[in-house]
Design a protein around this motif. Structure first.
Motif, PDB file in Angstrom:
ATOM      1  N   ASP A   1       2.863  24.452  44.171  1.00  0.00           N
ATOM      2  CA  ASP A   1       3.952  24.356  42.987  1.00  0.00           C
ATOM      3  C   ASP A   1       3.113  24.391  41.701  1.00  0.00           C
ATOM      4  O   ASP A   1       3.618  24.937  40.705  1.00  0.00           O
ATOM      5  N   GLN A   2       2.181  23.540  41.803  1.00  0.00           N
ATOM      6  CA  GLN A   2       1.329  23.379  40.459  1.00  0.00           C
ATOM      7  C   GLN A   2       0.772  24.620  40.086  1.00  0.00           C
ATOM      8  O   GLN A   2       0.757  24.938  38.526  1.00  0.00           O
ATOM      9  N   TRP A   3       0.340  25.545  40.928  1.00  0.00           N
ATOM     10  CA  TRP A   3      -0.200  26.690  40.573  1.00  0.00           C
ATOM     11  C   TRP A   3       0.778  27.615  40.071  1.00  0.00           C
ATOM     12  O   TRP A   3       0.386  28.333  39.008  1.00  0.00           O
ATOM     13  N   ALA A   4       1.859  27.692  40.761  1.00  0.00           N
ATOM     14  CA  ALA A   4       2.966  28.495  40.121  1.00  0.00           C
ATOM     15  C   ALA A   4       3.658  28.115  38.588  1.00  0.00           C
ATOM     16  O   ALA A   4       3.722  28.941  38.051  1.00  0.00           O
ATOM     17  N   LYS A   5       3.573  26.712  38.533  1.00  0.00           N
ATOM     18  CA  LYS A   5       3.912  26.380  37.151  1.00  0.00           C
ATOM     19  C   LYS A   5       2.819  26.814  35.984  1.00  0.00           C
ATOM     20  O   LYS A   5       3.207  27.209  34.897  1.00  0.00           O
ATOM     21  N   ALA A   6       1.430  26.730  36.267  1.00  0.00           N
ATOM     22  CA  ALA A   6       0.375  27.187  35.496  1.00  0.00           C
ATOM     23  C   ALA A   6       0.577  28.435  35.228  1.00  0.00           C
ATOM     24  O   ALA A   6       0.514  29.201  34.281  1.00  0.00           O
ATOM     25  N   GLU A   7       0.615  29.263  36.291  1.00  0.00           N
ATOM     26  CA  GLU A   7       0.883  30.847  36.371  1.00  0.00           C
ATOM     27  C   GLU A   7       2.049  31.055  35.222  1.00  0.00           C
ATOM     28  O   GLU A   7       1.826  32.103  34.390  1.00  0.00           O
TER      29      GLU A   7
ATOM     30  N   VAL B   1       3.611  20.772  30.810  1.00  0.00           N
ATOM     31  CA  VAL B   1       3.707  20.452  32.237  1.00  0.00           C
ATOM     32  C   VAL B   1       2.391  19.679  32.584  1.00  0.00           C
ATOM     33  O   VAL B   1       1.376  19.942  32.311  1.00  0.00           O
ATOM     34  N   PRO B   2       2.744  18.342  33.136  1.00  0.00           N
ATOM     35  CA  PRO B   2       1.399  17.342  33.659  1.00  0.00           C
ATOM     36  C   PRO B   2       0.725  17.960  34.540  1.00  0.00           C
ATOM     37  O   PRO B   2       1.019  18.909  35.438  1.00  0.00           O
ATOM     38  N   GLY B   3      -0.706  17.834  34.477  1.00  0.00           N
ATOM     39  CA  GLY B   3      -1.794  18.413  35.179  1.00  0.00           C
ATOM     40  C   GLY B   3      -1.918  19.823  34.830  1.00  0.00           C
ATOM     41  O   GLY B   3      -2.986  20.401  35.518  1.00  0.00           O
ATOM     42  N   ILE B   4      -1.532  20.264  33.725  1.00  0.00           N
ATOM     43  CA  ILE B   4      -2.062  21.643  33.151  1.00  0.00           C
ATOM     44  C   ILE B   4      -2.485  21.439  31.905  1.00  0.00           C
ATOM     45  O   ILE B   4      -1.890  20.877  30.838  1.00  0.00           O
ATOM     46  N   ARG B   5      -3.781  21.866  31.548  1.00  0.00           N
ATOM     47  CA  ARG B   5      -4.332  21.649  30.148  1.00  0.00           C
ATOM     48  C   ARG B   5      -4.372  23.023  29.385  1.00  0.00           C
ATOM     49  O   ARG B   5      -4.778  23.869  29.992  1.00  0.00           O
ATOM     50  N   VAL B   6      -4.244  22.996  28.188  1.00  0.00           N
ATOM     51  CA  VAL B   6      -4.380  24.154  27.411  1.00  0.00           C
ATOM     52  C   VAL B   6      -5.482  23.763  26.479  1.00  0.00           C
ATOM     53  O   VAL B   6      -5.319  22.579  25.802  1.00  0.00           O
ATOM     54  N   GLU B   7      -6.332  24.854  26.074  1.00  0.00           N
ATOM     55  CA  GLU B   7      -7.281  24.376  25.440  1.00  0.00           C
ATOM     56  C   GLU B   7      -7.352  25.741  24.293  1.00  0.00           C
ATOM     57  O   GLU B   7      -7.392  26.812  24.548  1.00  0.00           O
ATOM     58  N   LEU B   8      -7.759  25.182  23.034  1.00  0.00           N
ATOM     59  CA  LEU B   8      -7.739  26.258  21.913  1.00  0.00           C
ATOM     60  C   LEU B   8      -8.950  26.191  21.200  1.00  0.00           C
ATOM     61  O   LEU B   8      -9.466  25.120  20.945  1.00  0.00           O
TER      62      LEU B   8
END
Length: 264
Positions: free
Chosen positions: A166-172, A233-240
């Protein structure tokens, strides 16, 4: 000064001065070589380190490569602060100024087209990661939920695996939505292969590794668009990262991160 000519970038003439104390590869300050209305940014480097044979040997020396990449990127960053450079590959070297001019003449039309396309624009990098979780078999059961039988253990494993999926699906889903949103605000966008965590050292699994060509005058808005997604989304990190010279859109065979030794 004798030595070979190391070329960092090609750009249109610009009026602003580079940093007074700026040094390039091998400690030599960069200078501007004007030819046919284009500028090649060059410095002198010793033949003992930058001849074809010497460069082959240096490919085995990671410390030397890292130091050279940092010095190369330092010059590109200084140029990006005052103009729009077209960065060349690290260790682009010629015998003398005449060799640089010949290269500029041979590629003049391509240089001009690319510089016109990049003018007033910078590159921003955006990465999305799924924070790495322990494998289900290695993760302790929550308090009060210790498996009491083989069946209970397998049930907990299935629940953990489902949560991971589920975490992978949310990240994608987030990565796809974010890429579409940012692409609509950029003049161009490109997807790089996901980073190998062993090489990059970044925590988590990389699901988006993208670069965006953005006008300087809308960069603040672009950054705000990324910032609004960072805690979605918790557990998903976005880097700029950025703003950078537009390596990913320069038509060269390498990217900024490869030049800087970071790996894409």
């Amino acid at each position: 000064m004798s030595g070979l000519r190391y070329v960092y970038a090609v750009c249109h003439p610009f009026g602003a001065a580079l940093q007074a104390q700026l040094t390039g590869v091998a400690g030599d300050p960069p200078r501007l070589l004007n030819h046919h209305g284009l500028i090649a940014v060059v410095s002198h480097v010793p033949e003992a380190d930058f001849s074809e044979e010497a460069l082959r040997a240096h490919l085995e020396d990671l410390d030397w490569l890292a130091a050279t990449a940092r010095a190369h990127q330092q010059v590109i960053d200084a140029l990006t602060a005052v103009t729009t450079p077209l960065p060349l590959r690290m260790a682009t070297v010629f015998r003398d100024d005449s060799g640089v001019r010949v290269m500029m003449e041979e590629r003049e039309d391509d240089f001009r087209r690319t510089l016109d396309r990049l003018e007033g624009r910078v590159e921003w990098g955006v990465k999305v990661y799924v924070e790495t979780e322990p494998e289900p078999s290695a993760r302790p059961a929550p308090p009060g939920r210790k498996a009491t039988s083989g069946r209970d253990y397998l049930r907990q494993r299935r629940m953990q695996t489902r949560a991971h999926e589920d975490q992978w699906a949310k990240a994608e889903e987030l990565a796809t939505r974010l890429h579409e949103t940012l692409s609509s605000r950029a003049d161009d966008a490109t997807l790089h292969a996901p980073q190998n965590p062993t090489l990059s050292g970044a925590a988590g699994r990389n699901v988006l590794n993208a670069a965006y060509l953005v006008r300087r005058d809308v960069s603040e808005e672009f950054v705000e668009m990324v910032d609004r997604t960072k805690d979605d989304v918790p557990g998903i990190r976005v880097e700029l990262t950025g703003p950078w010279a537009a390596y990913s859109f320069a038509g060269e065979e390498t990217t900024r991160e490869e030049n800087a030794g970071e790996g894409t």
